[in-house]
Write an enzyme that holds these catalytic residues in place. Structure first.
Site, PDB file in Angstrom:
ATOM      1  N   HIS B  58     -30.972  18.911 -37.268  1.00  0.00           N
ATOM      2  CA  HIS B  58     -30.961  18.411 -38.653  1.00  0.00           C
ATOM      3  C   HIS B  58     -32.545  18.441 -39.344  1.00  0.00           C
ATOM      4  CE1 HIS B  58     -26.950  16.395 -38.797  1.00  0.00           C
ATOM      5  NE2 HIS B  58     -26.668  17.460 -37.963  1.00  0.00           N
ATOM      6  N   GLU B  60     -34.026  16.541 -40.976  1.00  0.00           N
ATOM      7  CA  GLU B  60     -35.074  15.461 -40.961  1.00  0.00           C
ATOM      8  C   GLU B  60     -35.489  15.230 -39.336  1.00  0.00           C
ATOM      9  OE1 GLU B  60     -32.048  15.494 -42.037  1.00  0.00           O
ATOM     10  OE2 GLU B  60     -31.596  14.225 -43.919  1.00  0.00           O
ATOM     11  N   CYS B  88     -27.936  11.814 -42.564  1.00  0.00           N
ATOM     12  CA  CYS B  88     -26.689  11.057 -41.973  1.00  0.00           C
ATOM     13  C   CYS B  88     -27.016   9.909 -40.953  1.00  0.00           C
ATOM     14  CB  CYS B  88     -26.108  12.488 -41.104  1.00  0.00           C
ATOM     15  SG  CYS B  88     -26.893  12.974 -39.491  1.00  0.00           S
ATOM     16  N   CYS B  91     -29.871  10.777 -38.605  1.00  0.00           N
ATOM     17  CA  CYS B  91     -31.177  11.221 -38.891  1.00  0.00           C
ATOM     18  C   CYS B  91     -31.718   9.918 -39.339  1.00  0.00           C
ATOM     19  CB  CYS B  91     -31.153  12.108 -40.032  1.00  0.00           C
ATOM     20  SG  CYS B  91     -30.686  13.786 -39.513  1.00  0.00           S
TER      21      CYS B  91
END
Lengths: 161, 161
Positions: B58, B60, B88, B91
């Site tokens: 992801h 991040e 999320c 993250c």
């Protein structure tokens, strides 16, 4: 059923063994995990946060990334993960994103808290309203950001995950 | 204060730009992030789940790993993260482990749910008792696993994180 239980005992033993061995070698915290598919170990992971300078290198994340590399996929459907400790929120999130449907664990988040790890604290923070967390969350709404999301929704050749 | 706000606008704009650019290139979902320290961008990240077969890639996570690589550290104290969407749970967990103290975001988890992403669902799952989750959680308590934790607590040369 008995057969399944003895397989589970074997795999959790492998995860515990990794937690001990890699901690002794100074690779990071006392954590190990294995990803299993159809009764076979696909990948092994262990904590490497301090040895490779990566705060995301928890045992489960390492094992999931490695399983995906080996199986050449971004979804681990049909896989299970065995870990010596209940996954932290980061790792549990990764388990959901990877579509792993079963987690076997030995120690709990409370046991982890007992030796100084933040798992339990992060679980509590995560369930809080954004404004009450210790990490300051600032919402900067943006029409352009929403527009990018709409473009994704309309994208013909998008690969969902 | 005005100066701070305009800096924030600049960095969030960078994250939104990445979300658009990398999605268009087919690298993954519409997500971008930047890690900032003392008013300077240290690293950029964008979603690469489907292009590199890594469900943990992801925006991040990618930005945090890269910032740690560049700064040669496993803690990003004094850093902030700017992302085009509320992180999320995976993250957000990484943000806590990295000791980042401030998150700036544009779209929300509800906006993400609106275009088919599971962030909101995973937040709900995470707050549930283990027995009620869709991922089956099986506790296999082990004396040996607890013993490894004790060894960590007693380890003289352990590096905490």
């Amino acid at each position: 059923m008995k057969k399944n239980n003895s397989f589970a005992a074997l795999f959790i033993q492998e995860a515990i063994g990794l937690s001990q061995e890699k901690m002794s070698q100074g690779q990071g915290g006392p954590f190990g995990a294995v990803v299993v598919k159809e009764g076979k170990i696909i990948s092994r992971g262990w904590n490497q946060v301090t040895s490779i300078n990566d705060p995301t290198a928890h045992a489960e994340i390492v094992a999931i990334r490695e399983a995906c590399r080996i199986l050449e996929t971004f979804h681990l459907n049909g896989c299970e993960i065995y870990t010596n400790c209940e996954p932290c929120p980061m790792c549990l999130g990764a388990i959901y994103w990877a579509r792993i449907k079963a987690v076997y664990y030995a120690n709990t988040r409370h046991d982890a808290a007992g030796i100084g790890f933040d798992d339990e604290f992060i679980y509590r923070e995560m369930a809080m309203p954004l404004s009450e967390r210790t990490v300051k969350m600032t919402h900067l709404p943006s029409e352009e950001a929403l527009f990018v999301f709409e473009k994704w929704a309309q994208k013909d050749n998008r690969i969902e995950y």
